[in-house]
Design a protein around this motif. Structure first.
Motif, mmCIF file in Angstrom:
data_model
loop_
_atom_site.group_PDB
_atom_site.id
_atom_site.type_symbol
_atom_site.label_atom_id
_atom_site.label_comp_id
_atom_site.label_asym_id
_atom_site.label_seq_id
_atom_site.Cartn_x
_atom_site.Cartn_y
_atom_site.Cartn_z
ATOM 1 N N SER A 1 10.473 3.762 2.008
ATOM 2 C CA SER A 1 11.348 4.394 1.211
ATOM 3 C C SER A 1 11.932 5.718 2.020
ATOM 4 C CB SER A 1 10.627 4.931 0.028
ATOM 5 O OG SER A 1 10.123 3.947 -0.848
ATOM 6 N N ALA A 2 11.255 6.416 2.779
ATOM 7 C CA ALA A 2 11.392 7.551 3.589
ATOM 8 C C ALA A 2 12.672 7.155 4.706
ATOM 9 C CB ALA A 2 10.339 7.863 4.431
ATOM 10 N N ALA A 3 12.575 5.976 5.206
ATOM 11 C CA ALA A 3 13.849 5.326 5.887
ATOM 12 C C ALA A 3 14.990 5.145 5.149
ATOM 13 C CB ALA A 3 13.356 3.917 6.397
ATOM 14 N N LEU A 4 14.786 5.062 3.707
ATOM 15 C CA LEU A 4 15.899 4.894 2.994
ATOM 16 C C LEU A 4 16.357 6.486 2.154
ATOM 17 C CD1 LEU A 4 14.868 1.703 0.930
ATOM 18 C CD2 LEU A 4 16.446 1.605 2.870
ATOM 19 N N GLY A 5 15.568 7.335 2.709
ATOM 20 C CA GLY A 5 16.280 8.916 2.095
ATOM 21 C C GLY A 5 15.312 9.245 0.754
ATOM 22 N N TYR A 6 14.294 8.618 0.490
ATOM 23 C CA TYR A 6 13.611 9.116 -0.614
ATOM 24 C C TYR A 6 12.467 10.076 -0.241
ATOM 25 C CZ TYR A 6 15.825 5.388 -2.990
ATOM 26 O OH TYR A 6 16.793 4.572 -3.826
ATOM 27 N N GLU B 1 0.785 -1.174 -0.015
ATOM 28 C CA GLU B 1 0.051 -0.076 0.109
ATOM 29 C C GLU B 1 0.822 1.274 0.195
ATOM 30 O OE1 GLU B 1 -2.116 -0.607 3.463
ATOM 31 O OE2 GLU B 1 -3.228 -2.570 2.596
ATOM 32 N N VAL B 2 0.308 2.258 -0.335
ATOM 33 C CA VAL B 2 1.097 3.681 -0.510
ATOM 34 C C VAL B 2 1.739 3.886 0.772
ATOM 35 C CG1 VAL B 2 -0.780 5.089 0.016
ATOM 36 C CG2 VAL B 2 1.183 5.958 -1.411
ATOM 37 N N GLN B 3 1.165 3.730 2.063
ATOM 38 C CA GLN B 3 1.623 4.033 3.329
ATOM 39 C C GLN B 3 3.081 3.079 3.409
ATOM 40 O OE1 GLN B 3 -1.399 3.057 2.755
ATOM 41 N NE2 GLN B 3 -2.694 4.503 3.428
ATOM 42 N N GLU B 4 2.857 1.937 3.062
ATOM 43 C CA GLU B 4 3.851 0.897 3.104
ATOM 44 C C GLU B 4 5.094 1.371 2.189
ATOM 45 O OE1 GLU B 4 1.816 -3.092 4.421
ATOM 46 O OE2 GLU B 4 1.719 -2.320 2.175
ATOM 47 N N LEU B 5 4.861 1.795 1.293
ATOM 48 C CA LEU B 5 6.169 2.205 0.164
ATOM 49 C C LEU B 5 6.499 3.459 0.728
ATOM 50 C CD1 LEU B 5 7.551 1.513 -2.472
ATOM 51 C CD2 LEU B 5 5.837 2.684 -3.506
ATOM 52 N N VAL B 6 5.830 4.459 1.197
ATOM 53 C CA VAL B 6 6.355 5.655 1.622
ATOM 54 C C VAL B 6 7.167 5.638 2.806
ATOM 55 C CG1 VAL B 6 5.633 8.060 2.641
ATOM 56 C CG2 VAL B 6 4.504 7.006 0.397
ATOM 57 N N ALA B 7 6.692 4.717 3.768
ATOM 58 C CA ALA B 7 7.301 4.687 5.059
ATOM 59 C C ALA B 7 8.674 4.038 4.879
ATOM 60 C CB ALA B 7 6.401 3.905 6.145
#
Length: 186
Positions: free
Chosen positions: A147-152, A139-145
């Motif tokens: 990816s954000a941890a990876l700096g995106y 889900e979008v929240q999973e991808l964002v969370a």
């Protein structure tokens, strides 16, 4: 006796096509203005950048998706032409393409990466890393969370999600994730 009325000649718009050659050339100029790196393809980022400050920018991504006939997240001039002239037959389409100078990339379709069985296992591990709740989809929240941890950047990740969610069901399936890997050559 009646006066002879001159018969008007049919105006020939473009050799081999019922469409205007000048209009096709203008469309090619528009395509080229969107193709910022001049590689014969327009990505969503290029289109958004090209439309910076333009009131059309809001609908650019939905338009991008509708023009992207093969759903590979890049547009070619061929796709521009087919979307603007959907009623052109194959002969006319070929004639219109002949009017514009094509780049070598447009003439040959870009090869798509096909993962090996080992790479598929690695892709499955990556998919599991994003699928935090283990429901078999991202889900979008999973991808964002993740990816954000990876700096995106969150907005770029959300755009990537929308482009990857081909069936627009609000999730990325494993098949859609594999397609993303094929297109991105990751």
């Amino acid at each position: 006796m009646t006066a002879a009325v001159p018969i008007a000649k049919k105006k020939r718009l473009g050799e081999g096509s019922k469409y205007s050659r000048s209009d096709v050339l203008k469309l090619k100029d528009l395509f080229d203005s969107h193709d910022l790196d001049n590689d014969g393809r327009v990505t969503a980022n290029e289109l958004i950048t090209a439309l910076q400050g333009c009131y059309l920018r809001q609908g650019a991504l939905s338009t991008f998706r509708s023009v992207d006939m093969n759903k590979n997240c890049v547009l070619t001039f061929n796709e521009y032409l087919r979307s603007i002239y959907p009623y052109a037959n194959d002969r006319e389409h070929k004639a219109m393409l002949a009017w514009v100078k094509r780049t070598p990339r447009e003439e040959q379709p870009e090869p798509m990466f096909e993962p090996t069985p080992q790479q598929l296992r690695e892709i499955a591990k990556m998919f599991e890393r994003f699928d935090n709740n283990r429901d078999g989809v991202i889900e979008v929240q999973e991808l964002v969370a993740t990816s954000a941890a990876l700096g995106y950047d969150e907005s770029e990740v959300e755009e990537l999600f929308r482009n990857t969610d081909k069936d627009m069901d609000g999730t990325i399936s494993f098949a859609e994730f594999i397609d993303l890997m094929k297109v991105s050559y990751i």
